[in-house]
Design an enzyme around this catalytic site. Sequence first.
Site, short mmCIF file in Angstrom:
data_model
loop_
_atom_site.label_atom_id
_atom_site.label_comp_id
_atom_site.label_asym_id
_atom_site.label_seq_id
_atom_site.Cartn_x
_atom_site.Cartn_y
_atom_site.Cartn_z
N GLY A 14 0.83 -1.20 0.00
CA GLY A 14 0.00 0.00 0.00
C GLY A 14 0.86 1.25 0.00
O GLY A 14 2.01 1.23 -0.47
N ARG A 91 -7.42 3.44 16.07
CA ARG A 91 -6.51 2.35 15.69
C ARG A 91 -7.07 1.01 16.17
O ARG A 91 -6.90 -0.02 15.53
CB ARG A 91 -5.12 2.59 16.28
N ARG A 154 6.82 13.37 15.57
CA ARG A 154 5.72 14.34 15.58
C ARG A 154 5.87 15.32 16.74
O ARG A 154 5.71 16.53 16.57
CB ARG A 154 4.38 13.60 15.69
N HIS A 178 0.95 2.95 21.17
CA HIS A 178 0.75 3.82 20.01
C HIS A 178 -0.73 4.14 19.89
O HIS A 178 -1.46 3.57 19.10
CB HIS A 178 1.24 3.09 18.75
#
EC number: 1.1.1.37
Length: 314
Positions: A14, A91, A154, A178
């Site tokens: 992907g 998630r 980030r 996460h």
Amino acid sequence: MTAQRKKISLIGAGNIGGTLAHMIALRELGDVILLDVSDGIPQGKALDITESSPIDRSNVNITGTNRYEDIKNSDAIIITAGIARKPGMSRDDLLQTNAAVMKEVGENIKKHSPNAFVIVVTNPLDAMVSVVYKSSSLPTNMIVGMAGVLDSARFRYFLASELNISVEDVSAFVLGGHGDTMVPLINYASIAGIPLTQIIEMGVITRGKVDEIVERTRNGGKEIVDLLKSGSAYYAPASSAISMLESYLKDKRRILPCAAYLNGEYGVKDLFIGVPTIIGKNGVEKVLEVKMNDSEQEMFYKSVSAVKELCQLN
């Protein structure tokens, strides 16, 4: 005599898988096997990337395939297979679908590449690393999850942007799972060696603004999912996985926050969760135990509980 190039298999073609293949080619880290269940997708992306090789001056082989047999004897494997998040999804919503995919991937790693160093990227990350670990029977030092490097990047970027300084001068890292319970550690963040807590005391940035950045870091993935409206982040996740891969292949022994297996460290046993690790030629060579204040410890163990609960749902 020319040394044999490393064999790197990417399971999932992907957005992240394709980006990884191109980055590996640009850095000439090794030959790539790009595997996906969708016929034509890995083959097409492999051909597209290799057609750029005369321009990029990259001399690696990239092979697209739908056959697990082609990952045989890989030196390293990065797993990105599975469905991606969409707006409104957490998630954790991906759990059941992606767990089944990870089980199949792990079984094929056990069959074809039991000596590979494996990096899992698929969400929900911490639970998916556990699934691959159990189904592959890999040694605990040879499997990690990519999360902390991305979350830390980030955090560092948001701090640099707010302070209007180079990202290179910001050092910071994130512990825990996460997800929403991750723990960006303010006390370990620094700007060109100056502790962030002192930068706050100087009045350069307020504690309130730092707290906003911490919250934005926790929601960093969601922010991108909401903007894209279809799919999730892939450039930064790919860069994060590459830093881990390169540290392993080149024995750099970098200190990187990863979802690593804990066997008593931090008072946690038999769980994969984000902690600082040293990654070298033997995979995860050491888990570093950092001291946390009471508030940070509380947040970390809340994150541990969330990851345990997620793993039990699978």
